[in-house]
Motif scaffolding. Structure first.
Motif, PDB file in Angstrom:
ATOM      1  N   THR A 126       4.838 -46.942 -58.266  1.00  0.00           N
ATOM      2  CA  THR A 126       5.278 -48.130 -57.555  1.00  0.00           C
ATOM      3  C   THR A 126       4.826 -48.020 -56.105  1.00  0.00           C
ATOM      4  O   THR A 126       4.621 -46.931 -55.576  1.00  0.00           O
ATOM      5  N   SER A 128       5.464 -49.334 -52.086  1.00  0.00           N
ATOM      6  CA  SER A 128       6.422 -49.938 -51.167  1.00  0.00           C
ATOM      7  C   SER A 128       5.791 -50.164 -49.808  1.00  0.00           C
ATOM      8  O   SER A 128       5.022 -49.333 -49.317  1.00  0.00           O
TER       9      SER A 128
ATOM     10  N   LEU D 106      -4.914 -50.219 -49.771  1.00  0.00           N
ATOM     11  CA  LEU D 106      -4.410 -49.296 -50.789  1.00  0.00           C
ATOM     12  C   LEU D 106      -5.514 -48.895 -51.770  1.00  0.00           C
ATOM     13  O   LEU D 106      -5.545 -47.748 -52.241  1.00  0.00           O
ATOM     14  N   ALA D 110      -6.371 -45.072 -52.524  1.00  0.00           N
ATOM     15  CA  ALA D 110      -6.351 -44.545 -53.890  1.00  0.00           C
ATOM     16  C   ALA D 110      -7.693 -43.921 -54.271  1.00  0.00           C
ATOM     17  O   ALA D 110      -7.746 -42.839 -54.872  1.00  0.00           O
ATOM     18  N   TRP D 125       1.699 -48.637 -46.564  1.00  0.00           N
ATOM     19  CA  TRP D 125       2.426 -48.626 -47.810  1.00  0.00           C
ATOM     20  C   TRP D 125       2.610 -47.220 -48.333  1.00  0.00           C
ATOM     21  O   TRP D 125       1.790 -46.336 -48.095  1.00  0.00           O
ATOM     22  N   THR D 126       3.678 -47.023 -49.060  1.00  0.00           N
ATOM     23  CA  THR D 126       3.901 -45.737 -49.698  1.00  0.00           C
ATOM     24  C   THR D 126       3.881 -45.921 -51.212  1.00  0.00           C
ATOM     25  O   THR D 126       4.171 -47.000 -51.723  1.00  0.00           O
ATOM     26  N   VAL D 127       3.542 -44.854 -51.889  1.00  0.00           N
ATOM     27  CA  VAL D 127       3.381 -44.889 -53.335  1.00  0.00           C
ATOM     28  C   VAL D 127       4.347 -43.888 -53.949  1.00  0.00           C
ATOM     29  O   VAL D 127       4.467 -42.762 -53.467  1.00  0.00           O
ATOM     30  N   SER D 128       5.047 -44.335 -54.992  1.00  0.00           N
ATOM     31  CA  SER D 128       5.979 -43.433 -55.667  1.00  0.00           C
ATOM     32  C   SER D 128       5.660 -43.357 -57.147  1.00  0.00           C
ATOM     33  O   SER D 128       5.325 -44.370 -57.771  1.00  0.00           O
ATOM     34  N   GLY D 129       5.784 -42.162 -57.693  1.00  0.00           N
ATOM     35  CA  GLY D 129       5.668 -41.975 -59.136  1.00  0.00           C
ATOM     36  C   GLY D 129       7.060 -41.938 -59.748  1.00  0.00           C
ATOM     37  O   GLY D 129       8.063 -42.130 -59.041  1.00  0.00           O
ATOM     38  N   VAL D 134       4.636 -39.859 -54.115  1.00  0.00           N
ATOM     39  CA  VAL D 134       3.419 -39.121 -54.463  1.00  0.00           C
ATOM     40  C   VAL D 134       2.789 -38.683 -53.158  1.00  0.00           C
ATOM     41  O   VAL D 134       1.986 -39.396 -52.580  1.00  0.00           O
ATOM     42  N   VAL D 138      -1.645 -37.718 -49.623  1.00  0.00           N
ATOM     43  CA  VAL D 138      -1.690 -38.540 -48.413  1.00  0.00           C
ATOM     44  C   VAL D 138      -0.745 -37.957 -47.365  1.00  0.00           C
ATOM     45  O   VAL D 138       0.441 -37.781 -47.628  1.00  0.00           O
TER      46      VAL D 138
END
Lengths: 153, 153, 153, 153
Positions: A126, A128, D106, D110, D125-129, D134, D138
């Motif tokens: 996801t 954010s 993004l 990526a 932006w931040t990315v979560s698994g 994650v 980064v």
């Protein structure tokens, strides 16, 4: 004819591949063509599901040869583009379904969202922004059926 | 499975298109998949010939949409690459047959010869170096049958 | 600012490289930026000529790294596109000068002519259609000075 | 010579652009070349900062022309690749700094993380698994100086 890209890790666990296989099967039953990166894991599972239901599957491979292409592809196309072929998978499709997540998958999600194409995701990562989840562009789904319904209304 | 690119002008005269249609038909009967730029003229004719014999045809389109795609494509893939998609047509195929000629066609002939892939040409343009024709890499053919035999021995 | 691509074999003989070096020098003196594939032979010679006259040189490399980049580049950019980067060299420039010839060089000449950009050639390969040489799109030149004058009027 | 891509929205607010300008300035003072998508917002700000300190800046533009190129580019290269040029920005650089965020940014984060290149981000932006953020690939930074230090140790 509608083309739907299915993106996901090339080395996904069985539960993730099972979702991808169902996505492929549902897309084929809806008459959509599956486009993917052509390799294993989620890509192979989606193609296996589609092929089992008479669907057409397209693999856009990163290398100069068909080495590593999964055996469920109707057409297997070497691109010689390396990871730049992720953008080609997005360009070739009308919508994208992500199953599971890694950085390569996220690059496809981001490029599809950037292009304004419908994107659905089952599991995976996801994203954010400073003000919370960035949800407008990606439909988060719990099942394969939800994801297919989200991009093929 | 063998993939053969068919290259040629998008606005070729009927006699040239007739050759392209026969090339497509012969490729399909040999079980080869036709890859092309997806538009009209020679591309459409080759796909029409292949489709009439149950063949599979792939169009790699220059734009972001399927506008202009010929109606004989099994899969029509927008690339968004413009003329750079010529290189993708070459990368996706194991061999190339040129029918008729223009600069776009010649770019595909040159890239395929550069990559060491078999190239056959019916009509179209010829290339000469300082010491005479540069023939080793391109098989000049008088008919569709000769061209298909040259790349599918 | 004008950008001129210089195309030619990566393993050209000294006489051909001498022409390329003069092309690079003349382009730099005219204030044009040299764009090329970034490797040796004609590419390195053109960059050496430009750099010796304070010119700016851009190399668009085929691989994922800067391995093989010539030492006369202001900027050396890996593309990871393999031979597809030939199309990028053409896209990045306003005109093209070919010095000597091989299939890679011809692909750049063809793509530039296809795009309607000015193309000049010193030595190298010639192209003929059914009705004779296809001359309108490529200015055949005997010297570096003629070629530079042809694309920078 | 080290090449660092600076990615970020083409229409960022002044506070975000101020960070990008400082990133560009610090990169130039460290002797790194700035690579970007060549347009406005974060891209223009990073180039302005670099140019003000004598740095070299490279813009890889999405279109066939230099329309929209910011005025601080040492070299402005049309690619004709549309959003696929995001992958080229990543391929051309040794590391990436993201300032602010949108889907295009993004996609670059990526692809760079996918390629194993150092990535730093300021804001954005931040990315979560499934198991949380994650973070390994980064480096989240509060300032331009931190970001530059993270990719140029």
């Amino acid at each position: 004819m509608t083309y739907v890209a299915v993106a996901g890790p090339g080395d996904a666990p069985p539960a993730v591949c099972a979702v991808a296989e169902e996505v492929g099967a549902l897309l084929a039953r809806r008459g959509a063509i599956v486009v993917c990166g052509g390799l294993g894991g989620v890509m192979a599972a989606a193609c296996r599901g589609a092929a089992a239901h008479g669907g057409t599957t397209v693999g856009l491979l990163p290398g100069d040869t068909r080495a590593g292409a999964n055996p469920h592809l109707t057409v297997a196309l070497p691109t010689g583009l390396g990871q730049l072929r992720n953008g080609l998978v997005v360009a070739a499709a009308d919508a994208l379904i992500a199953v599971g997540g890694n950085w390569g998958t996220l690059s496809e999600v981001a490029l599809a969202a950037r292009a304004g194409k419908p994107v659905a995701a089952v599991g995976g990562w996801t994203v954010s922004g400073p003000d919370g989840p960035v949800d407008a562009a990606v439909t988060r789904c719990a099942t394969a059926a939800e994801a297919v319904a989200a991009v093929l209304p």
